[in-house]
Design an enzyme around this catalytic site. Sequence first.
Site, PDB file in Angstrom:
ATOM      1  N   ASN A 164       0.810  -1.352  -0.095  1.00 10.72           N
ATOM      2  CA  ASN A 164      -0.164  -0.109  -0.579  1.00 10.72           C
ATOM      3  C   ASN A 164       1.062   1.409   0.522  1.00 10.72           C
ATOM      4  O   ASN A 164       0.157   2.539  -0.491  1.00 10.72           O
ATOM      5  CB  ASN A 164      -1.163  -0.241   1.262  1.00 10.72           C
ATOM      6  CG  ASN A 164      -0.404  -0.604   2.776  1.00 10.72           C
ATOM      7  OD1 ASN A 164       0.632  -0.800   3.075  1.00 10.72           O
ATOM      8  ND2 ASN A 164      -0.691   0.535   3.667  1.00 10.72           N
ATOM      9  N   GLU A 262       4.664  -4.706  12.428  1.00 10.42           N
ATOM     10  CA  GLU A 262       3.472  -3.920  12.605  1.00 10.42           C
ATOM     11  C   GLU A 262       2.063  -4.317  11.787  1.00 10.42           C
ATOM     12  O   GLU A 262       2.257  -4.497  10.467  1.00 10.42           O
ATOM     13  CB  GLU A 262       4.028  -2.637  11.872  1.00 10.42           C
ATOM     14  CG  GLU A 262       3.155  -1.493  11.881  1.00 10.42           C
ATOM     15  CD  GLU A 262       1.610  -0.922  11.067  1.00 10.42           C
ATOM     16  OE1 GLU A 262       1.091  -1.361  11.077  1.00 10.42           O
ATOM     17  OE2 GLU A 262       2.233  -0.154   9.537  1.00 10.42           O
ATOM     18  N   CYS A 295      -3.319   1.767   6.613  1.00 14.11           N
ATOM     19  CA  CYS A 295      -3.249   0.564   8.280  1.00 14.11           C
ATOM     20  C   CYS A 295      -4.207   1.178   9.367  1.00 14.11           C
ATOM     21  O   CYS A 295      -4.810   0.815  10.538  1.00 14.11           O
ATOM     22  CB  CYS A 295      -2.176  -0.461   8.502  1.00 14.11           C
ATOM     23  SG  CYS A 295      -0.556   0.463   8.748  1.00 14.11           S
ATOM     24  N   GLU A 470       8.497   1.066  15.874  1.00 11.26           N
ATOM     25  CA  GLU A 470       9.862   2.103  15.637  1.00 11.26           C
ATOM     26  C   GLU A 470       9.498   2.978  15.551  1.00 11.26           C
ATOM     27  O   GLU A 470       8.321   4.132  16.009  1.00 11.26           O
ATOM     28  CB  GLU A 470       9.010   1.631  14.254  1.00 11.26           C
ATOM     29  CG  GLU A 470       9.254  -0.342  13.927  1.00 11.26           C
ATOM     30  CD  GLU A 470       9.141  -0.565  12.896  1.00 11.26           C
ATOM     31  OE1 GLU A 470      10.133  -0.185  11.762  1.00 11.26           O
ATOM     32  OE2 GLU A 470       8.068  -0.808  12.154  1.00 11.26           O
TER      33      GLU A 470
END
Length: 496
Positions: A164, A262, A295, A470
């Site tokens: 994406n 993630e 997301c 992160e």
Amino acid sequence: MPEQPRTAAVTAVVAGVPVDTRHWIGGRRVASAGTFTDRSPIDGRALAEVSRGGAAEAGAAVAAAAAAFPGWAATPRAERARLLHAVADGVQQRLEELAQVETADNGALLRSHRRGVMPRVAHNFRFFADRLLTLDHEDFETRGHSNHVSWDPAGPCVLITPWNAPLMLASWKVAPALAAGNTVVLKPAEWSPLTASLLADIAAEAGLPDGVLNVVQGLGDEAGAALVSHPDVRRISFTGSVPTARRIAGAAAANLTPVSLELGGKSPLLVFADADLDLAVDLAVEQYDNAGQVCLAGTRLLVESSIAEEFLRRFAVRAAALTPGDPRDEATDLGPTVHRRQLDRIDGFVRRALDAGARAVVGGGPDEDLGGLHYRPTLLTDVAQDSEIVQEEVFGPVLTLQTFDTEDEAVELANGTRFGLAAVLATGDPERADRVTARLVAGTVWVNCFFVRDLRAPFGGSRHSGIGREGGSWSFDFYCDLKNTVTAPKGGPGHG
């Protein structure tokens, strides 16, 4: 594997840009016997026949990374930072080419790639280069003994990125891994692999030593599986779906390889009656960005009952004003979904929800006028909290709306999924904002805003939305082996 000559057979021309379709391993281009077809979601045409890696290519890439690791790990911080800035310079110089290729490859808006995404790629490399130079922990004493904390490079890292936001999310992993002194094997998603190949060219032109960055293309069950199960890999970072993360974690567990995951989200967007309603509607419509393939998107609209009717009315007007179309057109707001399988998956979610009693107040199916992979921006109401459409990540331009009457009910609905990636809150009451955000299960909460990101902040999810954080020093904590050195005072032996 012998080096292959550069010919038309191994080069695709995408949006006028030559893209090498072979792997990048140990500082040279390597072809595979087999290929896979990469198609553009814009019109379905084949963009390239891309080398399809497997166990052999994965093994060669990890070996190249392992061989290059000692030299790169020993490279002074200032030199590593200089080279990462050179990579950022290369990205900046080729920004238009990268934007054009990535739009052709994954269908996201060209204007977004030009103005936001590709500049962010360059920024990611610069940020972690600069952060490396300030990475430090103050020494401290224990009964006269000095303690010194250091970040030691861990070794070869496997980085697996989604389709994406291919290059931006690759740079989000590659930059800190390289800054930390590790070597990298990057495995891009098979639906959008092309800008990873261009990144390999940019890194080589910037002077990155052979084997420090390697790119292996292929399918997850083949190249990806071989990479994450390799015993010489010291770190694995993955962005993608929960089912794939489970398989990666299982493979990593066999070698005790640390993982950073993630994963998906089913984030809430809470709108209280005291909110600026126009702002709240704008925030809600913004969740259709990138055809909903984000997301972090707040796909579950939770609206206080007293304003729900007016919110819906304004939302429908704003959603109708969105312009779907070719993502290369500056006027387009909503491009295609990435792949036929993704479109069918999105439509399956919506059809099952409608069959279960949901009502489509906006959209509700593919865009018959545009055809192809375009899906109409959709808003579903009359959905139950335990329904599939509320509980599972759709990853398309599909939102749901539920109402609440009390603050407690809003928080209960917001936290009522297995995910915990992000949340958006619209309220005019600062005290309420503090109370609600303190109770939300989410890695990131935006109050009266959305998608404001700073690399100094931690990023990641709770529950099934991921493992680890992160950004800032958190990236270095993952990509390094932290060491504490305790030294006795001069003039005598020390005892703990």
